[in-house]
Design a protein around this motif. Sequence first.
Motif, short mmCIF file in Angstrom:
data_model
loop_
_atom_site.label_atom_id
_atom_site.label_comp_id
_atom_site.label_asym_id
_atom_site.label_seq_id
_atom_site.Cartn_x
_atom_site.Cartn_y
_atom_site.Cartn_z
N THR A 119 0.81 -1.22 0.00
CA THR A 119 0.00 0.00 0.00
C THR A 119 0.84 1.27 0.00
O THR A 119 0.33 2.34 -0.30
CB THR A 119 -0.98 0.02 1.19
OG1 THR A 119 -0.24 -0.16 2.39
CG2 THR A 119 -2.01 -1.09 1.06
N THR A 172 -2.06 -8.82 7.72
CA THR A 172 -2.73 -7.56 7.40
C THR A 172 -3.53 -7.03 8.59
O THR A 172 -3.82 -7.76 9.54
CB THR A 172 -3.72 -7.76 6.24
OG1 THR A 172 -4.75 -8.66 6.66
CG2 THR A 172 -3.03 -8.30 5.01
N ALA A 181 -6.65 -6.32 8.56
CA ALA A 181 -7.92 -7.04 8.64
C ALA A 181 -7.75 -8.34 9.41
O ALA A 181 -8.60 -8.70 10.23
CB ALA A 181 -8.45 -7.33 7.22
N GLU A 182 -6.63 -9.04 9.17
CA GLU A 182 -6.39 -10.31 9.88
C GLU A 182 -6.20 -10.07 11.38
O GLU A 182 -6.63 -10.88 12.20
CB GLU A 182 -5.17 -11.03 9.27
CG GLU A 182 -5.50 -11.64 7.91
CD GLU A 182 -4.27 -11.94 7.04
OE1 GLU A 182 -4.44 -12.62 6.03
OE2 GLU A 182 -3.15 -11.49 7.39
N GLU A 218 -9.60 -9.41 12.95
CA GLU A 218 -10.43 -10.62 13.02
C GLU A 218 -9.93 -11.61 14.08
O GLU A 218 -10.59 -12.61 14.34
CB GLU A 218 -10.45 -11.31 11.63
CG GLU A 218 -11.29 -10.54 10.62
CD GLU A 218 -10.98 -10.93 9.18
OE1 GLU A 218 -10.26 -11.92 8.96
OE2 GLU A 218 -11.46 -10.22 8.27
N SER A 266 -8.79 2.46 4.16
CA SER A 266 -10.12 1.91 3.93
C SER A 266 -10.15 0.41 4.18
O SER A 266 -9.11 -0.20 4.49
CB SER A 266 -10.50 2.16 2.48
OG SER A 266 -9.56 1.50 1.64
N THR A 267 -11.31 -0.20 3.99
CA THR A 267 -11.44 -1.66 4.07
C THR A 267 -10.45 -2.31 3.10
O THR A 267 -9.79 -3.30 3.43
CB THR A 267 -12.86 -2.10 3.69
OG1 THR A 267 -13.79 -1.24 4.35
CG2 THR A 267 -13.12 -3.54 4.08
N GLN A 268 -10.37 -1.76 1.89
CA GLN A 268 -9.49 -2.31 0.87
C GLN A 268 -8.03 -2.26 1.32
O GLN A 268 -7.25 -3.20 1.08
CB GLN A 268 -9.63 -1.52 -0.45
CG GLN A 268 -10.91 -1.78 -1.21
CD GLN A 268 -12.09 -0.93 -0.75
OE1 GLN A 268 -12.11 -0.42 0.36
NE2 GLN A 268 -13.08 -0.76 -1.61
N ILE A 269 -7.64 -1.15 1.93
CA ILE A 269 -6.26 -1.00 2.41
C ILE A 269 -6.03 -1.97 3.57
O ILE A 269 -4.97 -2.59 3.68
CB ILE A 269 -5.99 0.46 2.85
CG1 ILE A 269 -6.17 1.43 1.67
CG2 ILE A 269 -4.60 0.61 3.48
CD1 ILE A 269 -5.29 1.17 0.48
N ARG A 279 -4.73 -5.38 2.92
CA ARG A 279 -3.36 -5.53 2.43
C ARG A 279 -2.30 -4.98 3.39
O ARG A 279 -1.21 -5.53 3.49
CB ARG A 279 -3.20 -4.76 1.09
CG ARG A 279 -4.10 -5.28 -0.03
CD ARG A 279 -3.43 -6.36 -0.83
NE ARG A 279 -2.33 -5.82 -1.62
CZ ARG A 279 -1.45 -6.58 -2.27
NH1 ARG A 279 -1.57 -7.89 -2.25
NH2 ARG A 279 -0.48 -6.03 -2.97
N THR A 287 -14.02 11.91 9.45
CA THR A 287 -14.25 10.72 10.26
C THR A 287 -13.46 9.50 9.82
O THR A 287 -13.36 8.54 10.56
CB THR A 287 -15.75 10.34 10.24
OG1 THR A 287 -16.16 10.26 8.88
CG2 THR A 287 -16.59 11.35 10.97
N GLU A 288 -12.95 9.48 8.60
CA GLU A 288 -12.31 8.27 8.09
C GLU A 288 -11.37 8.65 6.95
O GLU A 288 -11.51 9.70 6.35
CB GLU A 288 -13.43 7.31 7.60
CG GLU A 288 -12.98 5.95 7.12
CD GLU A 288 -12.49 5.00 8.19
OE1 GLU A 288 -11.99 5.46 9.23
OE2 GLU A 288 -12.58 3.77 7.99
N MET A 289 -10.42 7.76 6.65
CA MET A 289 -9.57 7.92 5.48
C MET A 289 -8.74 9.21 5.50
O MET A 289 -8.79 10.01 4.59
CB MET A 289 -10.41 7.93 4.20
CG MET A 289 -11.22 6.69 3.95
SD MET A 289 -10.26 5.38 3.23
CE MET A 289 -10.06 5.98 1.56
#
Lengths: 287, 159, 428
Positions: free
Chosen positions: A30, A73, A75-76, A79, A99-102, A105, A186-188
Motif C-alpha cells: 500500500t 494484514t 484485517a487479519e 479478526e 479503507s477496508t481495501q487498504i 493488504r 471521520t475516516e480515510m
Amino acid sequence: MEYYTPESFNKASEIATNAQGITRFLAGGTDVLVQLRTDMISPDILIDIKNIPGAKEIECLADGSWRIGAAVTGAEMSEHSELKAQWPGLVEAMDLIGSTQIQGRATLVGNLCNGSPAADSVPAMMAANASVLVVGPNGTRELSVQDMPVSPGKTSLSKGEVISAVLIPARGNNGGDAYLRFIPRTEMDIAVVGCGVNLRTDGEIITEARLCLGAVTPTIQVVSEVTKLLVGNKLDQTILDAVAKAASAASKPITDKRGTIEYRIEVAGVLAKRATKIAYDRARGLK
Amino acid sequence: MNKIHVSTTVNGDDTEFLCDPRETLLDCLRDKLNLTGAKEGCGTGDCGACSVTLDDRLVCSCLVLGAEAEGKKIQTVEGIANGDQLHPLQKKFIEYAALQCGICTPGILVATKSLLEKNPNPTETEVRYWLAGNLCRCTGYDKIIRAIMDTAADMREAH
Amino acid sequence: MSKFGISQPVKRFENSGFLTGVGKYLDDITPNDALFAFVLRSNIAHGKIIHFDTSSAKDSDGIHLIITAKSLYEAGIVNEMDFDVVTNINGSSGAAPVRPLLAENKVRFVGEPIAMIIAETIEQAKDAAELIELEFSEESPHVRLSEGGPIIHSEAANNVAYDWDVGDKEAVDKIFKEAKFTTKLDIYDNRIIANSIEPRGCFAETEGDRIHLCFSGQGVWKTKEALQKVLKLNDKQIKVSNPDVGGGFGMKHPAYPEYFLVAQATRESGRSVRWQAERTESMLSDNSGRDLQTKAELAFDENYKILGYRLFTLSNLGAYNSKMGQKIQSELFSKVLMGTYDVQSIYYHNRGVFTNTTQFDAYRGAGRPEAIYVLERAMDHAARILKIDPLELRNRNFIPVHKFPYKTATGELYGVGEFSKILSRTET
C-alpha cells in the motif's frame, strides 16, 4: 524491475544483500505500489515476502507473548479475537489505517518501515514495548520498535536486512492499552496527532506506563516524562492534567494543511488525557 | 524485460496471462483478460473503483501486482450477476437509482457483496465505514446506503 | 397522494450495463493498437520559456511524433482556443488574450501544456518527455484572488479581465441611503476541483476519410465545431462522439487542448492515438470551479421587507479565459440573483481577474449555486442582525402566489411557485 518470491527470510535477505540498484520488500504494497505508480521510487528489485512460511501467521507463544508475521494484514489482526482482547489499542491503531481495501493488504511492518512520523500503528507498538525480528546478512537480531525510526522516511535497518515478524510482549495481568487519533474528518485521513498508551495497575495505582505521540515530532517517540508522572500514582484529574501538559510540551510539530503547530500541541494534550483514561480503565477491567 | 507467467482463477474460471512485473492486477484484468468492469480512478488506492476480492479479501486491484495473483482466487464485478439474472444488490441499485454515471458502481458492488458475505446484518454505520474507501461523486451516497440496507434485509428474509 | 404526471422518478434503462461491468467508458473502448499520448506540462506558475529542444526526445525509443506550438504552426494549425467574453460596464469587451493549445513563449500556470509526445507505449512517451530540454526564466506569480500583482496578460491591466454589472446603481444606492435597516455580509466561496472518478481522456482514429475523436465529455457539437475551426477541416472530415462518461459535472463540458492535439496526432501519424489523464494530471489541468469573494448588502423597510439588494463579486478566471469563464460569475450568476424573493431593485457588480492558476469554467450549476449561496447566507445573516426568525424573514419576502407568472429583476420569467408552502415543510 525484477520480482522475487523467496521461500525464506534468509533467502529474501540474501537477494537484497546482493542486489544492485533500488530494492524494496513487498508485503501489502500500500506504500510501495503507490510510490511505484507515482514515479516517486522505481525499484529495480522487488522482493515479495508473502509466500514465506510464517509471514502471514499470528501466534501466541508459550510465555504469552505474540509473534505477528511481517505480512499479516490489518484485517487479519482485527479478526483475531484473542489478540484484540489482549491488545485492543494496538489492533485499533492498525485498523484506523486507510479503507477496508487498504486493511486487506496493509501490515504493521510496512507501516513501521515506511517511516512516516504520522504512522498510526507505530505509537501503539512503541507503547506496547514491541520489538521486531530482523533477518540480515549477519544473522537474526531483535530490535526494539523504539530504535527503528531515524528521521522521516528513514529507519535504522541497513542493506540486506528484512523484518520477519513483530514481537508483542505478554499482556500479563492488569494491563491495558489504547490508541487515539485525531483527523479532520471521520475516516480515510492521516493523523494530525496520534497517541498510544500502555500501562499496568496494581489496584488503583499505576505500576508501569508508556505514552507515545505520533505526527508531532520528526520521529515517533516515547514521552518519558509521562511515565514518571503516572507510575506510583492513582489516575486523578490533577495527574491527567499533568499528563496533558507533558504531552503538549513533548510535541514539536509542524504547520501543514491538517493543522497548525498551536493546534497540534493542544490536541496532543487532549488525546494524551483521553487515551490514558481508556488504557487505565482497560487495565482495571472496567472496559 | 522478463515476462511473468501467472495462473489464476477469475470469477470461477481458471485463466492465465503473461505480465510485466510492474503491471498491476487492474492492468492485467483490463488489458489482458478484457475484464473492463474494474475501473482506474486514481491508481493509488484512494477511490476504490478498482475493487476486487483476492482470496475473498477486498482489495484495490491497482495496489496489487498482476504477479501476486498467482494461485489466487479473484472475483470481479463481472462475476456478480448469474448470467442474465442480476444479483439482488444489482436489482436494488436500479430500484433506488443508487448510481448515476456508474463509474464507481463496480467497485461499490464488489465491496458491498464482500461485506454482506461477512456480515449479513450490518448497521448503517457499519456499511458507511466499510465503504469509506469507495468514492462516488454523483449520488451523495445516500441512495447507495439505502439500496444496500434494503438488499441486506431482503437477503436475510430469503434465508 | 399517489405519484402521477411529469417529474416522477423513472427507472433508467442504461443502468444494467453499469451494474454488470460492461459499461463502455472511454478506456474500455479505446482501440487496442492506439499509440499513447503524454502531455509535457509546465511545472512553474509563471515565466518565459528560454530554451526548448525536443531533438533528443524525438530520437528516443518508440517515439512517433512530438507536437509543439512550432509544429502546430508548421502544420497550419491555429494555436488558439475559443472562448466567450462579456461586455464591460464602459461598453468595451472583456480582455481576450490568446489561450494557446500549447504554450510557446510563456507559461502561466502549473499544468499548462507545452508539448504532446506520441509513442508506442506510455512508458516510452514519459521517458521521452524527460529528454525534452526545457528551461524557464521564472517570473513572480499572481496566485491570490485579487486585482493587481505581476501582470499575466498585457491585454488585462491590473489583471482585471472584465468589469461587468447589471441593475440600476444610482437607484439602488438611493434605496440603501433611505432604508430603515441595512445589512452587509462578506463571503468567500472557495475553489473546487471537480474530481470526476473517471479522469478526462480521449482517443482519435481514422474512419475512411475522416477523423473520429471520442472524448469523455458532455456533448459533441461545440467540440466538433471547434475542431473544424482549429484543424481547418470541413464537417465531413471529422466525427466527434462521447462514450459512457464517468462523471462530468460541467468540468467535462468544454473542449480542452488535448482533444485537438490527439486529433492532430492521428492526422499526422495515420494511427489511432489515445490520451488518458492520470489523477494528478486532472488536478492540474481540469477546469476549476467557484473561487469568488462577494460583498452582499440588503436594504429593508420597517416591516423587514427587502427594498434592495446590492453586491460586488471578485471572481477568479485562472490564467486564461476558458470557454464560459467570463460568463459564469457575471451573466449566469445574475440569472438567479434574487432567488425566490420579490425584489425588483438590484445592483450586481462583478469583476473577473486572471491569476497564475488553472482556468475556471462550469462546475455543477455554473454561477447559479454561487448566487443562491450568497443570497441565502445574506438572508440568514440579516435575520441574525435584525433579530427576526430566518424563516419569518423569508416568508415576508417570498414572491407571493398571485404574482405568477413573475418576471425577476434580472429578466427571468418564473412560471409558478409556492415558496412559503415549501418552506413550511422543512419545519416539521
